[in-house]
Design a protein around this motif. Structure first.
Motif, PDB file in Angstrom:
ATOM      1  N   GLU A  99       0.833  -1.204   0.000  1.00  0.00           N
ATOM      2  CA  GLU A  99       0.000   0.000   0.000  1.00  0.00           C
ATOM      3  C   GLU A  99       0.868   1.255   0.000  1.00  0.00           C
ATOM      4  N   ASP A 118       2.229   1.782  -3.505  1.00  0.00           N
ATOM      5  CA  ASP A 118       1.204   2.320  -4.402  1.00  0.00           C
ATOM      6  C   ASP A 118       1.006   3.816  -4.166  1.00  0.00           C
ATOM      7  N   ARG A 140      -5.824  -9.347  -9.262  1.00  0.00           N
ATOM      8  CA  ARG A 140      -4.672  -8.447  -9.165  1.00  0.00           C
ATOM      9  C   ARG A 140      -3.386  -9.190  -8.827  1.00  0.00           C
ATOM     10  N   GLY A 156      -1.020  -0.415  -8.154  1.00  0.00           N
ATOM     11  CA  GLY A 156      -2.246   0.336  -8.039  1.00  0.00           C
ATOM     12  C   GLY A 156      -2.309   1.485  -9.033  1.00  0.00           C
TER      13      GLY A 156
END
Length: 260
Positions: free
Chosen positions: A44, A47, A211, A258
């Motif tokens: 995360e 991204d 993904r 992402g």
């Protein structure tokens, strides 16, 4: 006369041993769970850093045009195809060719992390990164080019950016065992159960869809590291092979970046 253990004493010893073993197992599982959660957070973070870099510089990290990189103080690059050409793609040092033997670990692929770090968007530094193929003799050297995966324990896995024709740009969890001048020795990184857990948290829990997908470390017409023929040790049919022996080198998943 030598006195032996009584039944009660033996029972107490066995109970203590059981408690110690249980504590070790619980502690190991807690550590594993923490690493898995840290891996989700790390992806995360990457991204977020990628989105911030694109918004600020109008380019993918690694693909930043040579003149812009020079003006902004980033690692120098020549501007040739695959060397900071600003075409919106992360490229290898040479145009990708199925028969050339050019493995895309270097140039824009290596500059990706260096640009993010130099922009202050991710922690750490990647001092080995340059506009050339990477050159490592083993796992420790690879940390000069790629960040260590948060999930890594004793296998030293890294996260490398890759690009497939069909699915675009992804993060690839793998081990770079040795790589020099276009010749590579690469390894898989994750236990099957860890790959399954990670897939279940960030995607659909299936190794062939969504993904996060398990891919081969070889090449195909889709690009290097992009073949959709994963190893039996990681995948059985369309599911993770959770019945396989617990080997750290079973899976090497790709997770699509992402916003890409």
């Amino acid at each position: 006369m030598r006195r032996g253990f009584t039944l009660i004493e033996l029972t107490v010893v066995l109970v203590v041993i059981g408690l110690v073993v249980g504590a070790v197992v619980v502690g190991r599982d807690l550590l594993r769970g923490a690493r898995l959660r840290a891996q989700v957070s790390q992806l995360e973070q990457f991204d977020g850093a990628l989105g911030a870099f694109r918004a600020k510089y109008g380019s993918l990290p690694g693909d930043l045009r040579a003149d812009h990189a020079a003006a902004l103080g980033f690692v120098a690059r020549s501007g040739a195809p695959g060397h900071g050409d600003g075409n919106g793609l992360l490229d290898a040092c040479e145009p990708w060719d199925l028969f050339s033997g050019d493995v895309p670990l270097g140039c824009e692929i290596a500059l990706f992390w260096a640009d993010l770090a130099d922009a202050g968007l991710i922690p750490g530094a990647f001092p080995a990164a340059e506009d050339d193929y990477i050159n490592v003799a083993g796992i420790e050297d690879s940390f000069g080019y790629f960040p260590k995966a948060a999930i890594a324990d004793d296998w030293g896995g890294v996260i490398a950016p890759v690009r497939c024709v069909s699915s675009g740009h992804s993060y690839r969890l793998m081990r770079v065992l040795a790589f020099s001048g276009g010749s590579a020795s690469l390894g898989r990184a994750l236990y099957v159960r860890d790959a399954h857990w990670l897939d279940s948290k960030i995607d659909d829990g299936r190794p062939r869809t969504g993904r996060m997908q398990e891919r081969s470390v070889s090449y195909s017409s889709d690009g290097y590291f992009c073949s959709t023929s994963p190893t039996v040790s990681c995948v059985a049919g369309n599911d993770y092979n959770l019945a396989a022996p617990p080997l750290p080198g079973a899976c090497s998943p790709q997770i699509r970046m992402g916003g890409m």
